[in-house]
Design an enzyme around this catalytic site. Structure first.
Site, short mmCIF file in Angstrom:
data_model
loop_
_atom_site.label_atom_id
_atom_site.label_comp_id
_atom_site.label_asym_id
_atom_site.label_seq_id
_atom_site.Cartn_x
_atom_site.Cartn_y
_atom_site.Cartn_z
N HIS A 14 0.85 -1.19 0.00
CA HIS A 14 0.00 0.00 0.00
C HIS A 14 0.88 1.23 0.00
CE1 HIS A 14 -0.28 1.02 4.59
NE2 HIS A 14 0.88 0.49 4.30
N CYS A 33 6.05 5.68 4.31
CA CYS A 33 4.78 5.06 3.88
C CYS A 33 4.17 5.78 2.69
CB CYS A 33 3.79 5.02 5.04
SG CYS A 33 4.31 3.94 6.38
N HIS A 39 4.98 0.15 -0.73
CA HIS A 39 5.76 -0.65 0.21
C HIS A 39 4.84 -1.73 0.75
CE1 HIS A 39 3.66 2.06 2.98
NE2 HIS A 39 3.89 1.16 3.92
N HIS A 41 3.75 -5.04 3.67
CA HIS A 41 3.72 -5.53 5.05
C HIS A 41 3.31 -6.99 5.07
CE1 HIS A 41 4.10 -1.53 6.85
NE2 HIS A 41 3.20 -1.10 5.98
N ASP A 79 -4.58 -10.70 -0.02
CA ASP A 79 -3.25 -11.31 -0.01
C ASP A 79 -2.54 -11.08 -1.34
OD1 ASP A 79 -1.14 -12.78 1.14
OD2 ASP A 79 -1.80 -14.59 0.11
N HIS A 80 -1.31 -10.59 -1.24
CA HIS A 80 -0.47 -10.28 -2.40
C HIS A 80 -1.15 -9.31 -3.36
CE1 HIS A 80 1.77 -13.68 -0.79
NE2 HIS A 80 2.82 -13.14 -1.42
N GLU A 127 0.22 -4.61 11.52
CA GLU A 127 0.91 -4.20 10.31
C GLU A 127 2.38 -4.61 10.39
OE1 GLU A 127 0.37 -0.25 7.87
OE2 GLU A 127 1.86 0.07 9.46
#
Length: 138
Positions: A14, A33, A39, A41, A79-80, A127
């Site tokens: 995100h 961020c 980037h 997490h 996810d991903h 996170e």
């Protein structure tokens, strides 16, 4: 009252960016961020439900059913993925962990009655190992 929790994991990218602000202001407020190239997490989601054990099973909730619900309606959706671009239920929102926890709550609260009479108590979203939010609804 018994509280039962299930943990799931997902990875997502995100960027925190307010389009009304300059790039400088975004970097000032959001630091790394606000990276233009995103980037990622490694998120951990912990969902807690509360209720009384069923007299026939002894369960507040069937944890396999809860896991399936979370995977179908949450983790498979994020996810991903790029939370800013790929996740319809986050469209038009800042992709902060706080907003993600609220969105997850809304989805889980809607879907939970299909598997249990227990009530949603808490959505906790990590996170990072040191940064997390808890949401209790409302």
């Amino acid at each position: 009252m018994i509280y039962v929790s299930r943990q799931e994991h997902f990875n997502a990218a995100h960027k925190l960016h307010n389009p009304k602000w300059s790039d400088e202001r975004n970097r000032e407020v959001f630091g790394p961020c606000a990276n233009a190239n995103w980037h990622g997490h490694n998120y951990d989601l912990i969902v807690t439900v509360k209720g009384s054990p069923d007299p026939e099973t002894g369960f507040v909730v069937d944890l396999k059913a809860l896991s399936d619900l979370l995977r179908t309606h949450i983790t498979e959706q994020v996810d991903h993925k790029n939370l800013n671009l790929d996740v319809p239920f986050l469209a038009g929102q800042m992709a902060s962990t706080e907003n993600l926890a609220i969105a997850f709550w809304q989805i889980i609260e809607r879907e939970l009655p299909a598997i249990t009479t227990a009530k949603l108590h808490c959505v906790k979203l990590y996170e990072t190992p040191r940064n997390f939010v808890e949401y209790y609804g409302g």
